[in-house]
Design an enzyme around this catalytic site. Sequence first.
Site, PDB file in Angstrom:
ATOM      1  N   ARG A 168     -11.999 -10.693  -4.717  1.00 50.17           N
ATOM      2  CA  ARG A 168     -11.704 -11.898  -3.910  1.00 50.17           C
ATOM      3  C   ARG A 168     -11.434 -13.117  -4.770  1.00 50.17           C
ATOM      4  NH1 ARG A 168      -9.924  -9.837   0.675  1.00 50.17           N
ATOM      5  NH2 ARG A 168     -11.420  -8.400   1.606  1.00 50.17           N
ATOM      6  N   TYR A 215       3.298  -1.210   2.012  1.00 48.43           N
ATOM      7  CA  TYR A 215       2.134  -1.801   1.323  1.00 48.43           C
ATOM      8  C   TYR A 215       1.094  -0.721   0.993  1.00 48.43           C
ATOM      9  CZ  TYR A 215      -2.153  -4.471   0.536  1.00 48.43           C
ATOM     10  OH  TYR A 215      -3.326  -4.952   0.007  1.00 48.43           O
ATOM     11  N   TYR A 237     -12.342  -1.213   1.749  1.00 50.53           N
ATOM     12  CA  TYR A 237     -11.749  -1.117   3.088  1.00 50.53           C
ATOM     13  C   TYR A 237     -11.742   0.330   3.558  1.00 50.53           C
ATOM     14  CZ  TYR A 237      -9.513  -5.838   3.044  1.00 50.53           C
ATOM     15  OH  TYR A 237      -9.246  -7.181   3.032  1.00 50.53           O
ATOM     16  N   ARG A 282      -0.772   1.735  -7.225  1.00 51.91           N
ATOM     17  CA  ARG A 282      -1.610   0.831  -8.028  1.00 51.91           C
ATOM     18  C   ARG A 282      -2.956   1.466  -8.344  1.00 51.91           C
ATOM     19  NH1 ARG A 282      -3.223  -5.104  -5.766  1.00 51.91           N
ATOM     20  NH2 ARG A 282      -3.626  -3.857  -3.899  1.00 51.91           N
ATOM     21  N   GLU A 292      -1.524 -16.719   4.428  1.00 48.81           N
ATOM     22  CA  GLU A 292      -2.405 -16.303   3.329  1.00 48.81           C
ATOM     23  C   GLU A 292      -2.363 -17.393   2.268  1.00 48.81           C
ATOM     24  OE1 GLU A 292      -2.420 -12.161   1.995  1.00 48.81           O
ATOM     25  OE2 GLU A 292      -2.193 -12.891  -0.047  1.00 48.81           O
TER      26      GLU A 292
HETATM   27  C1  3EB Z   1      -6.628  -9.051   2.366  1.00 44.24           C
HETATM   28  O1  3EB Z   1      -7.592  -9.807   2.247  1.00 44.24           O
HETATM   29  C2  3EB Z   1      -5.290  -9.698   2.510  1.00 44.24           C
HETATM   30  O2  3EB Z   1      -3.327  -5.985  -2.260  1.00 44.24           O
HETATM   31  O3  3EB Z   1      -3.543  -7.218  -4.040  1.00 44.24           O
HETATM   32  C3  3EB Z   1      -4.873 -10.312  -0.389  1.00 44.24           C
HETATM   33  C4  3EB Z   1      -4.944 -10.394  -1.795  1.00 44.24           C
HETATM   34  C5  3EB Z   1      -4.361  -9.184   0.199  1.00 44.24           C
HETATM   35  C6  3EB Z   1      -4.504  -9.336  -2.584  1.00 44.24           C
HETATM   36  C7  3EB Z   1      -3.598  -7.052  -2.810  1.00 44.24           C
HETATM   37  C8  3EB Z   1      -3.940  -8.125  -0.599  1.00 44.24           C
HETATM   38  C9  3EB Z   1      -4.006  -8.195  -1.972  1.00 44.24           C
HETATM   39  O4  3EB Z   1      -6.733  -7.824   2.408  1.00 44.24           O
HETATM   40  C10 3EB Z   1      -4.240  -9.069   1.671  1.00 44.24           C
END
Ligand code: 3EB
Length: 333
Positions: free
Chosen positions: A218, A145, A205, A152, A324
């Site tokens: 989000r 990932y 992050y 990306r 999720e």
């Molecule tokens: C998170 O909140 C959970 O890498 O495109 C959620 C939605 C998550 C999209 C992405 C990853 C992605 O980090 C993981």
Amino acid sequence: MRVPLQLVTAEGFVAGDADLVLGGALLGLGSVPHPEWPVQHVGAALLGVDAPALQETWLIDGAPVTAGRFEGVEWRRCGDVLYGVIELAEDALPAGGDKTALQWVSESAYERIFRLLDTQGLPHLWRVWNYLSDIHGDDGGLERYRRFNMGRGHAFEQAARSVVGRVPAACAIGLAQGPLSVAFLAGAVPAVPIENPRQLSAYLYPSDYGPRSPTFSRAALVYPPGQELLFISGTASIVGHRSLHDGNVLAQSQETFDNIESVLAEANRASRHGRFDLTGLSYRVYIRHAEHFDTVRRVLHQRCGNVAAVCLQADICRVELLVEIEAMGGHAA
Ligand code: 3EB
């Protein structure tokens, strides 16, 4: 009569009137016919449905549909809305680089998408669905990932797209097998990105989660002609940047809905054309362990009522996350 952009779900395979179809997804296991529009194959077991597969189809009407294949991206366009799918196997590795195959196909998939969108004059990615196999596997010393995120993010930068702020809504999910698969909706006008005050923006992050932060918002409000659609990205039991409730699927499900409610409230503040309600959205639910299905479904119904939901057994992008959930809704603008 004009059909607004809308997602229709059916059991099995439905041929449909191609003039009205933008594209779609086939969710489930087993082989299914490939229709003449772009289809993303999500090879995950369906939970709580007898049919082996569900077909989701984006219908739209209002302008002639144009379609094509561009550098491996299958796409269809109606007016200023475009849906596309690209699947890339990890068998081509450029010589002499330090990129892994997955990193390279992730980068390449997004580079091709952005070139297509620039060529079509529809530069704005609205919503992206990402699927990759063995999402936690090791790839040259990094989790797969994280390699995906490196590819990306790099492609966004190469295509002169922002990697913070104005980024699309998305999900990134692990499947048992299959190529990297990326489906997307894009348009002429930018999406309005929505963040969640309970969560650190994913693009911020810290490096504990990988050398490059994920590139997604989000949620996003998007504006096909005459409509306002809301896409809530894959949402999990993360507060700030930390995963909560390790090993507790009930608590993770509740935390996930706290997050969805919170991002929905933000979306309603930004909405130009009326409110969205939890009970009026449709949901896609990813559950790591099939035996957790009843618990997750109970929380879904407690929080949202008897809503439309497709549940799939799949891997979430952090090992400790058990569930999720993503959602979408729409109304006239
Ligand atoms: C998170 O909140 C959970 O890498 O495109 C959620 C939605 C998550 C999209 C992405 C990853 C992605 O980090 C993981």
